[in-house]
Structures are given as structure tokens and as C-alpha cells.
Motif scaffolding. Structure first.
Motif, mmCIF file in Angstrom:
data_model
loop_
_atom_site.group_PDB
_atom_site.id
_atom_site.type_symbol
_atom_site.label_atom_id
_atom_site.label_comp_id
_atom_site.label_asym_id
_atom_site.label_seq_id
_atom_site.Cartn_x
_atom_site.Cartn_y
_atom_site.Cartn_z
ATOM 1 N N VAL A 168 0.548 -1.193 0.092
ATOM 2 C CA VAL A 168 0.140 -0.328 0.248
ATOM 3 C C VAL A 168 0.712 1.090 0.140
ATOM 4 C CG1 VAL A 168 -1.308 1.683 1.673
ATOM 5 C CG2 VAL A 168 -1.770 -0.967 1.131
ATOM 6 N N GLN A 169 2.133 0.982 0.924
ATOM 7 C CA GLN A 169 3.214 2.186 0.854
ATOM 8 C C GLN A 169 3.837 2.591 -0.942
ATOM 9 O OE1 GLN A 169 5.009 0.994 4.201
ATOM 10 N NE2 GLN A 169 4.416 2.962 5.401
ATOM 11 N N LYS A 170 3.710 1.701 -1.501
ATOM 12 C CA LYS A 170 4.577 1.679 -2.765
ATOM 13 C C LYS A 170 3.332 2.203 -3.677
ATOM 14 C CE LYS A 170 7.750 -1.766 -2.665
ATOM 15 N NZ LYS A 170 7.753 -3.202 -2.913
ATOM 16 N N ALA A 171 2.299 1.802 -3.273
ATOM 17 C CA ALA A 171 0.999 2.388 -4.635
ATOM 18 C C ALA A 171 0.575 4.120 -3.930
ATOM 19 C CB ALA A 171 -0.206 1.309 -3.898
ATOM 20 N N LEU A 172 0.905 3.909 -2.582
ATOM 21 C CA LEU A 172 0.579 5.582 -2.267
ATOM 22 C C LEU A 172 1.779 6.310 -2.776
ATOM 23 C CD1 LEU A 172 -0.525 5.376 1.297
ATOM 24 C CD2 LEU A 172 -1.867 6.164 -0.502
ATOM 25 N N ALA A 173 2.934 5.533 -2.646
ATOM 26 C CA ALA A 173 4.483 6.499 -3.060
ATOM 27 C C ALA A 173 4.136 7.505 -4.368
ATOM 28 C CB ALA A 173 5.556 5.775 -2.919
ATOM 29 N N GLN A 174 3.051 5.951 -5.641
ATOM 30 C CA GLN A 174 3.090 6.575 -6.681
ATOM 31 C C GLN A 174 2.079 8.135 -7.465
ATOM 32 O OE1 GLN A 174 4.922 5.182 -9.073
ATOM 33 N NE2 GLN A 174 5.422 4.208 -6.915
ATOM 34 N N LEU A 175 1.396 8.214 -5.912
ATOM 35 C CA LEU A 175 0.292 9.101 -6.047
ATOM 36 C C LEU A 175 1.100 11.087 -6.158
ATOM 37 C CD1 LEU A 175 -2.598 8.025 -3.769
ATOM 38 C CD2 LEU A 175 -2.253 7.576 -5.847
ATOM 39 N N SER A 193 -2.621 12.875 0.089
ATOM 40 C CA SER A 193 -3.380 13.708 0.877
ATOM 41 C C SER A 193 -4.750 13.016 1.672
ATOM 42 C CB SER A 193 -2.552 15.128 1.564
ATOM 43 O OG SER A 193 -3.092 15.967 0.349
ATOM 44 N N ILE A 194 -5.669 13.671 0.219
ATOM 45 C CA ILE A 194 -7.083 13.623 0.493
ATOM 46 C C ILE A 194 -7.134 12.125 0.655
ATOM 47 C CG2 ILE A 194 -8.834 13.827 -0.880
ATOM 48 C CD1 ILE A 194 -7.846 15.914 -1.902
ATOM 49 N N LEU A 195 -5.907 11.193 -0.495
ATOM 50 C CA LEU A 195 -6.806 9.993 0.426
ATOM 51 C C LEU A 195 -6.778 9.342 2.270
ATOM 52 C CD1 LEU A 195 -7.345 6.844 -0.806
ATOM 53 C CD2 LEU A 195 -5.109 7.023 -1.939
ATOM 54 N N THR A 196 -5.157 10.572 2.240
ATOM 55 C CA THR A 196 -5.214 9.530 3.922
ATOM 56 C C THR A 196 -6.665 10.329 4.821
ATOM 57 O OG1 THR A 196 -2.795 9.191 3.210
ATOM 58 C CG2 THR A 196 -3.573 9.647 5.307
ATOM 59 N N SER A 224 -10.784 10.642 -6.966
ATOM 60 C CA SER A 224 -11.187 9.449 -7.631
ATOM 61 C C SER A 224 -10.301 9.225 -8.614
ATOM 62 C CB SER A 224 -12.613 10.034 -8.263
ATOM 63 O OG SER A 224 -12.535 8.847 -9.584
ATOM 64 N N ARG A 225 -9.097 10.033 -8.952
ATOM 65 C CA ARG A 225 -8.308 9.581 -9.239
ATOM 66 C C ARG A 225 -6.928 9.468 -8.300
ATOM 67 N NH1 ARG A 225 -8.846 15.593 -11.035
ATOM 68 N NH2 ARG A 225 -7.004 16.152 -9.655
ATOM 69 N N ALA A 226 -6.787 9.210 -7.116
ATOM 70 C CA ALA A 226 -5.973 8.735 -6.306
ATOM 71 C C ALA A 226 -6.624 7.162 -6.473
ATOM 72 C CB ALA A 226 -5.817 9.295 -5.017
ATOM 73 N N ARG A 227 -8.059 6.839 -5.719
ATOM 74 C CA ARG A 227 -8.144 5.508 -5.824
ATOM 75 C C ARG A 227 -8.004 4.268 -7.706
ATOM 76 N NH1 ARG A 227 -14.441 6.987 -3.507
ATOM 77 N NH2 ARG A 227 -13.977 6.476 -0.690
ATOM 78 N N ASN A 228 -8.905 5.353 -8.778
ATOM 79 C CA ASN A 228 -7.734 4.560 -9.723
ATOM 80 C C ASN A 228 -6.065 4.450 -9.976
ATOM 81 O OD1 ASN A 228 -10.648 4.344 -10.437
ATOM 82 N ND2 ASN A 228 -10.300 6.587 -11.584
ATOM 83 N N THR A 229 -5.418 5.563 -9.708
ATOM 84 C CA THR A 229 -3.782 4.907 -9.770
ATOM 85 C C THR A 229 -3.839 4.124 -9.083
ATOM 86 O OG1 THR A 229 -3.999 7.595 -10.178
ATOM 87 C CG2 THR A 229 -1.892 6.169 -9.024
ATOM 88 N N MET A 230 -4.327 4.169 -7.522
ATOM 89 C CA MET A 230 -4.257 2.708 -7.232
ATOM 90 C C MET A 230 -4.693 1.410 -7.120
ATOM 91 S SD MET A 230 -3.026 4.080 -3.434
ATOM 92 C CE MET A 230 -3.150 2.591 -2.331
ATOM 93 N N VAL A 231 -5.671 1.321 -7.557
ATOM 94 C CA VAL A 231 -6.256 0.238 -8.740
ATOM 95 C C VAL A 231 -5.265 -0.134 -9.471
ATOM 96 C CG1 VAL A 231 -8.139 -0.680 -9.875
ATOM 97 C CG2 VAL A 231 -8.778 0.276 -7.844
#
Length: 163
Positions: A100-107, A113-116, A144-151
Motif C-alpha cells: 500500500v505504501q508503494k502504491a501511495l508513493a505513486q500518487l 493527502s486527500i486519500l489519507t 477518484s483519481r487517487a483510487r483509480n491510480t491505486m487500482v
């Protein structure tokens, strides 16, 4: 104010960790945030919690920018800070904190900050919008963009999200 600050500190620590990605930097950021809160006068009619998150985020942004400027100025790879990447770990059908941290690092930082704030701190869109001084629609769009990027990141790394 002391009692309010005591209830805000655990939330600030989690938020700082989500921004920095490691405990040592998160603790430093938390200390700087608390120091700033205690030395600066709280603006009139401001919620301490919201103001604290804004102070923390702004300190992180300032530190991040200054660190980048210092790295660009040195132009010496041996002086630049590099993240140490632990070897690939094969995990089937499980999400780990590391993944999850690696995926978050891509954002980008505004999405992270909004997702967190929404996913970890369980704040409403309206609260996040007020805290970051942006419209609710912007919060929804960035989330929405953060969620899509994570997926997409999990799909690209052949990982499944288990509900």
C-alpha cells in the motif's frame, strides 16, 4: 488547548506517516507541527484539528520542496537521498502495508493527502475541503483519481484487492 492537542496528536502522527512514508521522518514532522502549533497563535474561529492538519501538510510541503532544491543543487549522486528498496516480496492474494505504501508513493502529493484524510482519518469530503481550503468537487475529483491510480498500480503488479 492542551487537551484538544492531546487528542489531535495521534491523528497527526498517522497523517505525517502517510506523507513521509517512514516513522523517523513522520516523528520529525509531527514534532515540527506541534512546535509550530504551540509557538504560533491559533487564528480566531479556527478548529484546532483542521488547522493542525493544514500546518502539518504545509510543513511537509516546505520540507519536501527544500529537500528537492538541495538535491538538484548538488548534482552529485552520492549526496542525494535515495530510497532504499527492499527486495521483491511475493505475496499472493494479500495486501500488505508495504504494498500500500508503494502504491501511495505513486500518487501526487495532493491526491495522497486527500486519500489519507478520507480513508485513514475517516474525515468527510466537506471536512477535507475545509481543511485544505479547496472546493468539495476538487476533493471528490482528486480522491477518484487517487483510487483509480491505486487500482491500476495493483493491476500492474498482478495483485488483487481482497474485500
Amino acid at each position: 488547548m492542551k487537551q484538544q492537542l492531546e487528542t489531535v496528536i495521534p491523528m497527526l502522527r498517522r497523517f505525517a506517516y502517510s506523507l513521509t512514508g517512514n516513522h523517523h521522518d513522520a516523528d520529525d514532522l509531527l514534532q515540527s507541527t506541534v512546535e509550530r502549533i504551540l509557538t504560533k497563535e491559533l487564528p480566531d474561529n479556527v478548529d484546532l484539528t483542521k488547522w493542525s492538519f493544514r500546518v502539518c501538510r504545509n510543513l511537509w510541503i516546505d520540507n519536501h520542496r527544500s529537500q528537492k532544491v538541495r538535491q538538484d543543487a548538488t548534482q552529485k549522486p552520492e549526496l542525494q537521498q535515495h530510497d532504499i528498496v527492499d527486495g521483491e516480496k511475493i505475496m499472493t492474494n494479500q495486501l500488505t502495508v508495504e504494498q500500500v505504501q508503494k502504491a501511495l508513493a505513486q500518487l501526487p502529493e495532493e491526491q495522497k493527502s486527500i486519500l489519507t484524510l478520507i480513508a485513514v482519518e475517516d474525515l468527510s469530503y466537506k471536512e477535507v475541503a475545509a481543511m485544505l481550503d479547496i472546493p468539495v468537487g476538487t476533493v471528490m475529483s482528486r480522491l477518484s483519481r487517487a483510487r483509480n491510480t491505486m487500482v491500476q498500480w495493483f493491476d500492474d503488479h498482478d495483485m488483487r484487492i481482497i474485500a
